[in-house]
Design a protein around this motif. Structure first.
Motif, mmCIF file in Angstrom:
data_model
loop_
_atom_site.group_PDB
_atom_site.id
_atom_site.type_symbol
_atom_site.label_atom_id
_atom_site.label_comp_id
_atom_site.label_asym_id
_atom_site.label_seq_id
_atom_site.Cartn_x
_atom_site.Cartn_y
_atom_site.Cartn_z
ATOM 1 N N TYR A 107 0.857 -1.179 0.000
ATOM 2 C CA TYR A 107 0.000 0.000 0.000
ATOM 3 C C TYR A 107 0.894 1.230 0.000
ATOM 4 O O TYR A 107 1.808 1.348 0.814
ATOM 5 N N ASN A 108 0.674 2.135 -0.905
ATOM 6 C CA ASN A 108 1.570 3.247 -1.176
ATOM 7 C C ASN A 108 1.824 4.171 0.009
ATOM 8 O O ASN A 108 2.930 4.646 0.200
ATOM 9 N N HIS A 109 0.838 4.458 0.827
ATOM 10 C CA HIS A 109 0.971 5.521 1.813
ATOM 11 C C HIS A 109 1.235 5.040 3.231
ATOM 12 O O HIS A 109 1.127 5.794 4.168
ATOM 13 N N ASN A 110 1.548 3.774 3.389
ATOM 14 C CA ASN A 110 1.867 3.274 4.723
ATOM 15 C C ASN A 110 3.008 2.280 4.581
ATOM 16 O O ASN A 110 2.814 1.181 4.078
ATOM 17 N N ALA A 111 4.174 2.654 5.016
ATOM 18 C CA ALA A 111 5.369 1.837 4.822
ATOM 19 C C ALA A 111 5.266 0.471 5.499
ATOM 20 O O ALA A 111 6.027 -0.427 5.185
ATOM 21 N N ASN A 112 4.343 0.285 6.413
ATOM 22 C CA ASN A 112 4.211 -0.987 7.110
ATOM 23 C C ASN A 112 3.088 -1.859 6.573
ATOM 24 O O ASN A 112 2.749 -2.855 7.184
ATOM 25 N N SER A 113 2.497 -1.502 5.450
ATOM 26 C CA SER A 113 1.366 -2.255 4.917
ATOM 27 C C SER A 113 1.795 -3.128 3.751
ATOM 28 O O SER A 113 1.671 -2.756 2.590
ATOM 29 N N PHE A 114 2.300 -4.300 4.086
ATOM 30 C CA PHE A 114 2.709 -5.263 3.072
ATOM 31 C C PHE A 114 2.098 -6.615 3.407
ATOM 32 O O PHE A 114 1.997 -6.994 4.568
ATOM 33 N N PHE A 115 1.696 -7.338 2.385
ATOM 34 C CA PHE A 115 1.012 -8.613 2.541
ATOM 35 C C PHE A 115 2.023 -9.725 2.823
ATOM 36 O O PHE A 115 3.073 -9.792 2.196
ATOM 37 N N ASP A 116 1.675 -10.611 3.728
ATOM 38 C CA ASP A 116 2.486 -11.773 4.052
ATOM 39 C C ASP A 116 1.702 -12.997 3.616
ATOM 40 O O ASP A 116 0.739 -13.390 4.277
ATOM 41 N N GLY A 117 2.072 -13.577 2.488
ATOM 42 C CA GLY A 117 1.360 -14.736 1.981
ATOM 43 C C GLY A 117 1.567 -14.899 0.485
ATOM 44 O O GLY A 117 2.472 -14.312 -0.097
ATOM 45 N N GLU A 118 0.693 -15.690 -0.119
ATOM 46 C CA GLU A 118 0.794 -15.981 -1.547
ATOM 47 C C GLU A 118 -0.403 -15.397 -2.279
ATOM 48 O O GLU A 118 -1.522 -15.374 -1.754
ATOM 49 N N VAL A 119 -0.144 -14.931 -3.488
ATOM 50 C CA VAL A 119 -1.160 -14.309 -4.329
ATOM 51 C C VAL A 119 -1.079 -14.953 -5.708
ATOM 52 O O VAL A 119 0.017 -15.176 -6.239
ATOM 53 N N ASP A 120 -2.228 -15.239 -6.298
ATOM 54 C CA ASP A 120 -2.256 -15.891 -7.606
ATOM 55 C C ASP A 120 -3.369 -15.289 -8.453
ATOM 56 O O ASP A 120 -4.420 -14.905 -7.931
ATOM 57 N N GLU A 121 -3.133 -15.199 -9.760
ATOM 58 C CA GLU A 121 -4.171 -14.810 -10.724
ATOM 59 C C GLU A 121 -4.837 -13.472 -10.390
ATOM 60 O O GLU A 121 -6.017 -13.413 -10.070
ATOM 61 N N VAL A 122 -4.099 -12.386 -10.469
ATOM 62 C CA VAL A 122 -4.638 -11.052 -10.210
ATOM 63 C C VAL A 122 -5.094 -10.441 -11.527
ATOM 64 O O VAL A 122 -4.349 -10.450 -12.510
ATOM 65 N N SER A 123 -6.318 -9.910 -11.542
ATOM 66 C CA SER A 123 -6.819 -9.278 -12.770
ATOM 67 C C SER A 123 -7.546 -7.982 -12.452
ATOM 68 O O SER A 123 -8.149 -7.839 -11.396
ATOM 69 N N ILE A 124 -7.439 -7.054 -13.386
ATOM 70 C CA ILE A 124 -8.186 -5.801 -13.340
ATOM 71 C C ILE A 124 -8.980 -5.719 -14.633
ATOM 72 O O ILE A 124 -8.428 -5.873 -15.726
ATOM 73 N N TRP A 125 -10.269 -5.504 -14.483
ATOM 74 C CA TRP A 125 -11.178 -5.452 -15.637
ATOM 75 C C TRP A 125 -11.615 -4.013 -15.872
ATOM 76 O O TRP A 125 -11.748 -3.237 -14.930
ATOM 77 N N ASP A 126 -11.907 -3.669 -17.123
ATOM 78 C CA ASP A 126 -12.356 -2.306 -17.415
ATOM 79 C C ASP A 126 -13.876 -2.208 -17.494
ATOM 80 O O ASP A 126 -14.420 -1.252 -18.037
ATOM 81 N N GLU A 127 -14.548 -3.182 -16.929
ATOM 82 C CA GLU A 127 -16.004 -3.149 -16.806
ATOM 83 C C GLU A 127 -16.385 -3.776 -15.471
ATOM 84 O O GLU A 127 -15.620 -4.547 -14.896
ATOM 85 N N ALA A 128 -17.544 -3.426 -14.966
ATOM 86 C CA ALA A 128 -18.032 -4.003 -13.705
ATOM 87 C C ALA A 128 -18.535 -5.417 -13.971
ATOM 88 O O ALA A 128 -19.470 -5.610 -14.749
ATOM 89 N N LEU A 129 -17.912 -6.391 -13.347
ATOM 90 C CA LEU A 129 -18.359 -7.770 -13.507
ATOM 91 C C LEU A 129 -19.669 -7.978 -12.751
ATOM 92 O O LEU A 129 -19.880 -7.400 -11.683
ATOM 93 N N THR A 130 -20.521 -8.826 -13.293
ATOM 94 C CA THR A 130 -21.779 -9.154 -12.626
ATOM 95 C C THR A 130 -21.534 -10.270 -11.607
ATOM 96 O O THR A 130 -20.509 -10.965 -11.651
ATOM 97 N N ALA A 131 -22.488 -10.464 -10.729
ATOM 98 C CA ALA A 131 -22.392 -11.548 -9.745
ATOM 99 C C ALA A 131 -22.263 -12.896 -10.439
ATOM 100 O O ALA A 131 -21.491 -13.756 -10.007
ATOM 101 N N ASN A 132 -22.991 -13.093 -11.528
ATOM 102 C CA ASN A 132 -22.913 -14.361 -12.270
ATOM 103 C C ASN A 132 -21.547 -14.563 -12.905
ATOM 104 O O ASN A 132 -21.020 -15.675 -12.927
ATOM 105 N N GLU A 133 -20.948 -13.493 -13.456
ATOM 106 C CA GLU A 133 -19.617 -13.600 -14.044
ATOM 107 C C GLU A 133 -18.578 -13.934 -12.987
ATOM 108 O O GLU A 133 -17.679 -14.748 -13.212
ATOM 109 N N ILE A 134 -18.690 -13.331 -11.817
ATOM 110 C CA ILE A 134 -17.752 -13.593 -10.729
ATOM 111 C C ILE A 134 -17.872 -15.043 -10.266
ATOM 112 O O ILE A 134 -16.871 -15.723 -10.049
#
Length: 195
Positions: A85-112
């Motif tokens: 997180y950009n504005h807090n030097a102590n805000s870093f995730f401890d763990g594993e992350v997989d398959e990150v995506s950003i969409w340019d449209e609002a996904l529907t509940a059914n799509e999610i």
């Protein structure tokens, strides 16, 4: 905060997942009711549909409608950050992350729900299936590199001790972060500007 949107885990206080957008310099958020620190993979999806901030966990297993607001979302020039997180030097995730995506449209509940139940479909989205692959602004598989697989070339750069783990939800690897200054950055691009 100068970010226009963020999806994070409040690992300091509550282990709850939070999705926030920023409209007219005010944060509007949806926060999970449940905690998520169980060592299991979870799909967290934040959506702003132009009226409501929504958070879906595990394809809608938990669905939260947060604050109502009219857009547009603020669009400052900031990098996409995975694990930091950009504005807090102590805000870093401890763990594993997989398959990150950003969409340019609002996904529907059914799509999610469909993405949760069929995670490999994101690699073969076509015109008969929604959401459309062409709606991806960024997609980081984290299968041994920080490359963007959306076709937009928003490739990432890692810092700190960011690494890869052989444990993954989808594919062969996942991003591994130790909570101490590990971040994957993708440079600001107009495709990330939410509306």
């Amino acid at each position: 905060s100068a970010e226009s949107y963020s999806l994070s885990v409040d690992f300091i206080d509550s282990n709850k997942i939070i999705f926030c957008i920023r409209v007219s310099n005010v944060n509007k958020c949806a926060t999970s009711s449940n905690t998520y620190n169980d060592g299991q993979w979870h799909l967290a999806t934040g959506v702003f549909d132009g009226a409501n901030v929504r958070l879906y966990i595990d394809g809608g297993g938990e669905a939260v409608t947060g604050e109502a607001t009219a857009g547009p979302i603020d669009t400052p020039a900031t990098n996409v950050r995975i694990s930091g997180y950009n504005h807090n030097a102590n805000s870093f995730f401890d763990g594993e992350v997989d398959e990150v995506s950003i969409w340019d449209e609002a996904l529907t509940a059914n799509e999610i729900k469909l993405l949760y139940e069929n995670p490999l479909h994101i690699n073969s989205l076509n015109s008969s299936w929604t959401p459309h692959f062409s709606s991806l602004a960024g997609y980081w598989k984290m299968d041994g590199n920080w490359n963007d697989s959306s076709g937009n070339e928003n490739h990432g750069t890692a810092s700190g001790d960011s690494a890869f783990s052989s444990t993954a939800k989808v594919g062969s690897r996942s991003g591994k972060f130790d909570g101490t200054a590990d971040v994957m950055y993708a440079a600001d691009d107009p495709s990330f500007d939410a509306t």
